[in-house]
Design an enzyme around this catalytic site. Sequence first.
Site, PDB file in Angstrom:
ATOM      1  N   GLY A 165       0.799  -1.223   0.000  1.00 32.21           N
ATOM      2  CA  GLY A 165       0.000   0.000   0.000  1.00 32.21           C
ATOM      3  C   GLY A 165       0.828   1.266   0.000  1.00 32.21           C
ATOM      4  O   GLY A 165       0.437   2.273   0.595  1.00 32.21           O
TER       5      GLY A 165
ATOM      6  N   LYS B  16      -2.113  -1.749  -5.539  1.00 32.73           N
ATOM      7  CA  LYS B  16      -2.995  -2.034  -6.675  1.00 32.73           C
ATOM      8  C   LYS B  16      -3.059  -0.926  -7.710  1.00 32.73           C
ATOM      9  O   LYS B  16      -3.333  -1.189  -8.881  1.00 32.73           O
ATOM     10  CB  LYS B  16      -4.422  -2.289  -6.174  1.00 32.73           C
ATOM     11  CG  LYS B  16      -4.602  -3.583  -5.413  1.00 32.73           C
ATOM     12  CD  LYS B  16      -6.076  -3.970  -5.338  1.00 32.73           C
ATOM     13  CE  LYS B  16      -6.927  -2.847  -4.776  1.00 32.73           C
ATOM     14  NZ  LYS B  16      -8.364  -3.214  -4.752  1.00 32.73           N
TER      15      LYS B  16
ATOM     16  N   SER C 237       1.627   3.295  -2.487  1.00 30.77           N
ATOM     17  CA  SER C 237       1.438   4.259  -3.583  1.00 30.77           C
ATOM     18  C   SER C 237       1.025   5.626  -3.063  1.00 30.77           C
ATOM     19  O   SER C 237       1.079   6.624  -3.784  1.00 30.77           O
ATOM     20  CB  SER C 237       0.385   3.745  -4.568  1.00 30.77           C
ATOM     21  OG  SER C 237      -0.855   3.535  -3.921  1.00 30.77           O
ATOM     22  N   ARG C 238       0.622   5.684  -1.794  1.00 29.15           N
ATOM     23  CA  ARG C 238       0.204   6.958  -1.189  1.00 29.15           C
ATOM     24  C   ARG C 238       0.229   6.825   0.330  1.00 29.15           C
ATOM     25  O   ARG C 238       0.469   5.759   0.878  1.00 29.15           O
ATOM     26  CB  ARG C 238      -1.200   7.342  -1.652  1.00 29.15           C
ATOM     27  CG  ARG C 238      -2.276   6.333  -1.296  1.00 29.15           C
ATOM     28  CD  ARG C 238      -3.656   6.794  -1.727  1.00 29.15           C
ATOM     29  NE  ARG C 238      -3.789   6.794  -3.176  1.00 29.15           N
ATOM     30  CZ  ARG C 238      -4.255   5.771  -3.887  1.00 29.15           C
ATOM     31  NH1 ARG C 238      -4.635   4.669  -3.272  1.00 29.15           N
ATOM     32  NH2 ARG C 238      -4.347   5.838  -5.193  1.00 29.15           N
TER      33      ARG C 238
ATOM     34  N   ASP D  47      -2.472  -7.070  -5.736  1.00 32.58           N
ATOM     35  CA  ASP D  47      -3.606  -7.156  -4.832  1.00 32.58           C
ATOM     36  C   ASP D  47      -3.171  -8.135  -3.755  1.00 32.58           C
ATOM     37  O   ASP D  47      -3.011  -9.336  -4.027  1.00 32.58           O
ATOM     38  CB  ASP D  47      -4.846  -7.666  -5.569  1.00 32.58           C
ATOM     39  CG  ASP D  47      -6.068  -7.763  -4.670  1.00 32.58           C
ATOM     40  OD1 ASP D  47      -5.905  -7.769  -3.434  1.00 32.58           O
ATOM     41  OD2 ASP D  47      -7.194  -7.844  -5.203  1.00 32.58           O
TER      42      ASP D  47
ATOM     43  N   TYR E 267     -14.300  -3.415  11.447  1.00 35.68           N
ATOM     44  CA  TYR E 267     -12.960  -2.858  11.214  1.00 35.68           C
ATOM     45  C   TYR E 267     -12.014  -3.248  12.351  1.00 35.68           C
ATOM     46  O   TYR E 267     -10.870  -3.647  12.105  1.00 35.68           O
ATOM     47  CB  TYR E 267     -13.044  -1.345  11.097  1.00 35.68           C
ATOM     48  CG  TYR E 267     -11.690  -0.660  10.980  1.00 35.68           C
ATOM     49  CD1 TYR E 267     -10.891  -0.866   9.857  1.00 35.68           C
ATOM     50  CD2 TYR E 267     -11.216   0.170  11.985  1.00 35.68           C
ATOM     51  CE1 TYR E 267      -9.646  -0.265   9.746  1.00 35.68           C
ATOM     52  CE2 TYR E 267      -9.983   0.789  11.878  1.00 35.68           C
ATOM     53  CZ  TYR E 267      -9.194   0.571  10.766  1.00 35.68           C
ATOM     54  OH  TYR E 267      -7.970   1.173  10.667  1.00 35.68           O
TER      55      TYR E 267
END
Length: 414
Positions: A17, A42, A19-20, A74, A168
């Site tokens: 994760g 992804k 990418s940001r 993924d 969550y």
Amino acid sequence: MLKNTGKLAGKTLFITGASRGIGKAIALKAAQDGANIVIAAKTTEPHPILPGTIYTAAKEVEEAGGKCLPCAVDIRDENAVNSAVQEAVKTFGGIDILVNNASAISLTGTLETPMKKYDLMNNVNVRGTFLCSKACISYLKNAENPHILNVTPPLNIRHAWFKEHVAYSLSKYGMSLCVLGMSQEFKDDGIAVNALWPKKGIATVAVMVTAGKQGLAYCRIDKFFADAAYIMLTRDSKTRTGEFLYDEDVLKEAGITDFEQYSYIPAGAPVPDSFIDGYSPTLQRNSSKDTRETSSHRSQVRGVVDIFDAVKNFLDEKLVQKVNAVFEFHLTGKEAGVWYLDLKSSTGEVGRGSFSGDEVNSTVMLDSEDFVKLFTGELNPAQAYLGGKLQLTGSMHKFMKLENQLLQKMKSKL
């Protein structure tokens, strides 16, 4: 801010994760040492709402001084994860560090959580963390100072940590259980398996999408968390494992106490995260004494009218000078209606209906019961805002002044 030591030079970090957000911030911090970064995420095409792809993040990593391998993955897909790990080993010769950062989130109650969302959170957060760890461990065993770092909260069983978002919380605790078990399972292999969690809100794209840009006013910049992660990932893996730490405590231990430099807005007031010891979204604390005090508050303050009657006792020229703003409260629920609070003229004024003057600086929208809790101190303003219970248009800065100058005083008196 924390200076780089160069300890991650030549090390290979597999970050999910990245990418940001927090994942990318950790990647950029390590890249300053000259580390090799594998971005496992992804996003290959620009998202209409969320900025950043694995390729734009890779460019930033290389500009920061590192080498990067962007992998479209993924993390729920076993074949995709195994292929990315093999490609990382082929490219960089091994894997030294795994950061399980990728996470799906839906802060919804039991009845409001579709099973599709439930499955997504558990598959990404629990399965993804377990799968990526399983795929990397054989290579971590051969690393000089191997680490697995999961972005997940401590394993403390508290009603408040589950009552608002059971699904969550279950998924994040699954990630935490991986730390608990794997830290002991692979202790003799010298692999440190630890957890890190933000003590205050972190300004990420996810927060902005959930609460709008104004919600970032209650947050710290992502470099705060990245600096704490850097400290943990450069420690001796054989000496500290199985720890559940907060970013703030890690930085304090390293001698960093000036946290103001990390505020998203200078002089802002970052709000505690939901998974913090002693935190309750309604009572703030969990003792029986607090419950008795809260019951007493409720017996004295029964509704919206009581709150505004109490507000009148706090109005004076000093308060008007400090806040200098007009607020409208649009309330729904049992005591629906519109009220205004004029803290801009004379000694201030409270009234029913819309403000008749020229300008309303902030319009606050929430349920009438939550409004009462807001002023009695049972509901944290920032948590209410970030959680969607409170909506605001206009000036967030003025609302924060109202919180500091009026709400804080009222909750200690009501």
